[in-house]
Design a protein around this motif. Structure first.
Motif, PDB file in Angstrom:
ATOM      1  N   ILE A   1       0.856  -1.188   0.000  1.00  0.00           N
ATOM      2  CA  ILE A   1       0.000   0.000   0.000  1.00  0.00           C
ATOM      3  C   ILE A   1       0.893   1.239   0.000  1.00  0.00           C
ATOM      4  O   ILE A   1       1.779   1.373   0.847  1.00  0.00           O
ATOM      5  N   SER A   2       0.644   2.122  -0.948  1.00  0.00           N
ATOM      6  CA  SER A   2       1.459   3.338  -1.084  1.00  0.00           C
ATOM      7  C   SER A   2       0.625   4.573  -0.782  1.00  0.00           C
ATOM      8  O   SER A   2      -0.545   4.661  -1.171  1.00  0.00           O
ATOM      9  N   TYR A   3       1.246   5.518  -0.097  1.00  0.00           N
ATOM     10  CA  TYR A   3       0.646   6.810   0.190  1.00  0.00           C
ATOM     11  C   TYR A   3       1.612   7.893  -0.286  1.00  0.00           C
ATOM     12  O   TYR A   3       2.809   7.666  -0.434  1.00  0.00           O
ATOM     13  N   SER A   4       1.080   9.083  -0.491  1.00  0.00           N
ATOM     14  CA  SER A   4       1.898  10.229  -0.856  1.00  0.00           C
ATOM     15  C   SER A   4       1.733  11.290   0.220  1.00  0.00           C
ATOM     16  O   SER A   4       0.620  11.764   0.465  1.00  0.00           O
ATOM     17  N   VAL A   5       2.831  11.658   0.867  1.00  0.00           N
ATOM     18  CA  VAL A   5       2.741  12.524   2.041  1.00  0.00           C
ATOM     19  C   VAL A   5       3.673  13.723   1.906  1.00  0.00           C
ATOM     20  O   VAL A   5       4.602  13.735   1.108  1.00  0.00           O
ATOM     21  N   THR A   6       3.401  14.725   2.728  1.00  0.00           N
ATOM     22  CA  THR A   6       4.277  15.879   2.872  1.00  0.00           C
ATOM     23  C   THR A   6       4.819  15.887   4.294  1.00  0.00           C
ATOM     24  O   THR A   6       4.407  15.088   5.142  1.00  0.00           O
ATOM     25  N   ALA A   7       5.720  16.813   4.564  1.00  0.00           N
ATOM     26  CA  ALA A   7       6.259  16.932   5.917  1.00  0.00           C
ATOM     27  C   ALA A   7       5.169  17.293   6.911  1.00  0.00           C
ATOM     28  O   ALA A   7       5.269  16.997   8.102  1.00  0.00           O
ATOM     29  N   VAL A   8       4.094  17.904   6.415  1.00  0.00           N
ATOM     30  CA  VAL A   8       3.011  18.349   7.291  1.00  0.00           C
ATOM     31  C   VAL A   8       2.115  17.198   7.718  1.00  0.00           C
ATOM     32  O   VAL A   8       1.719  17.103   8.883  1.00  0.00           O
TER      33      VAL A   8
ATOM     34  N   LYS B   1      -8.845   4.577   2.499  1.00  0.00           N
ATOM     35  CA  LYS B   1      -9.802   5.670   2.665  1.00  0.00           C
ATOM     36  C   LYS B   1      -9.126   7.035   2.813  1.00  0.00           C
ATOM     37  O   LYS B   1      -9.774   8.067   2.661  1.00  0.00           O
ATOM     38  N   PHE B   2      -7.843   7.039   3.105  1.00  0.00           N
ATOM     39  CA  PHE B   2      -7.147   8.294   3.359  1.00  0.00           C
ATOM     40  C   PHE B   2      -6.913   9.048   2.055  1.00  0.00           C
ATOM     41  O   PHE B   2      -6.619   8.439   1.019  1.00  0.00           O
ATOM     42  N   PRO B   3      -6.999  10.371   2.091  1.00  0.00           N
ATOM     43  CA  PRO B   3      -6.749  11.154   0.868  1.00  0.00           C
ATOM     44  C   PRO B   3      -5.320  10.997   0.357  1.00  0.00           C
ATOM     45  O   PRO B   3      -5.050  11.235  -0.811  1.00  0.00           O
TER      46      PRO B   3
END
Length: 265
Positions: free
Chosen positions: A119-126, A253-255
């Motif tokens: 499962i991959s997510y794309s995140v920022t430092a925030v 479900k996460f954006p």
């Protein structure tokens, strides 16, 4: 303007992209995932999922914004336009994702019968810390999935190209010749024989070299992408598949969710 240039260039890139299908065929698990996708398309999530495809394409290519060198991005933008995503919405989103660089993170989950899900997510430092916290809570409650550092050989990255020769009714011999000269590892027919489409497999770093060779020899590229291919498939009893899909959906479900890949037959 960056986003307007995207929309101009996308018209020059082929939009006839197909989805690379798993060799296992139409399993019940594949049908469950297809049904879920159909339901999503009926909801307000439809636009956001189309926009997320753009983010996936950028994150997976080192934020390569050249649509002529990033077919996945070209396909994502064309898909959003074809799905009637408003042009203003698309331009605004393209500007936004360029201003705020995101980093992909991946979880390797071990499920029932030793199936593996990436499962991959794309995140920022925030938002990275909050996302990791929420995923951790899901895993603590889950009775089906747990994080694993093993099974690293469950998937292998390969370049996958679907192509059709425009100049003639190509044969397997023609496809094999194109594969050998272009540097592909393997080629085989894709779909029905009448479709005249062939599936070329390459090492990831050779993908665009092979694409360039095929295009220069009058092959139409219907899809070109780097995929995580399962090294083996795991059979799950049909009675367990619905619960498995429902549990997996909680992680999607996460954006910040990008994509998931599994080795379930």
């Amino acid at each position: 303007m960056f986003s307007r240039r995207f929309l101009r260039e996308i018209r020059c890139v082929s939009s006839n992209w197909g989805q690379v299908k798993r060799n296992a065929g139409h399993s019940k698990w594949a049908n469950i995932r297809h049904t879920k996708a159909a339901k999503d398309s009926e909801k307000s999530l439809f636009y956001s999922r189309k926009l997320r495809d753009i983010r996936v394409a950028l994150a997976g290519s080192g934020w390569n914004t050249d649509v002529n060198k990033n077919p996945l991005l070209a396909r994502a933008i064309e898909g959003a336009l074809a799905a009637s995503v408003p042009k203003d919405t698309l331009e605004s989103y393209l500007q936004k994702v360029q201003k705020v660089r995101e980093t992909p993170i991946e979880y390797r989950l071990r499920g029932p019968h030793d199936c593996i899900v990436l499962i991959s997510y794309s995140v920022t430092a925030v938002n990275e810390s909050e996302l990791r916290y929420q995923v951790k809570k899901l895993l603590q409650k889950s009775t089906l999935f747990s994080i694993t550092t093993g099974f690293t050989q469950a998937f292998e990255k390969k370049g996958i190209i679907l192509a059709k020769n425009l100049s003639k009714e190509s044969s397997m011999d023609d496809a094999e010749e194109a594969a050998i000269i272009g540097g592909a590892e393997e080629v085989k027919p894709e779909g029905d024989a009448d479709d005249n489409v062939y599936r070329f497999m390459t090492e990831p770093n050779s993908l665009w070299t092979v694409v360039k060779h095929l295009r220069s020899n009058n092959w139409a590229i219907e899809d070109a992408n780097i995929e995580d291919l399962p090294a083996f498939l795991v059979e799950i009893p049909e009675a367990e598949l619905e619960d498995l899909a429902a549990e997996l959906e909680k992680f999607q479900k996460f954006p910040e969710f990008l994509k998931s890949v599994d080795n379930i037959a």
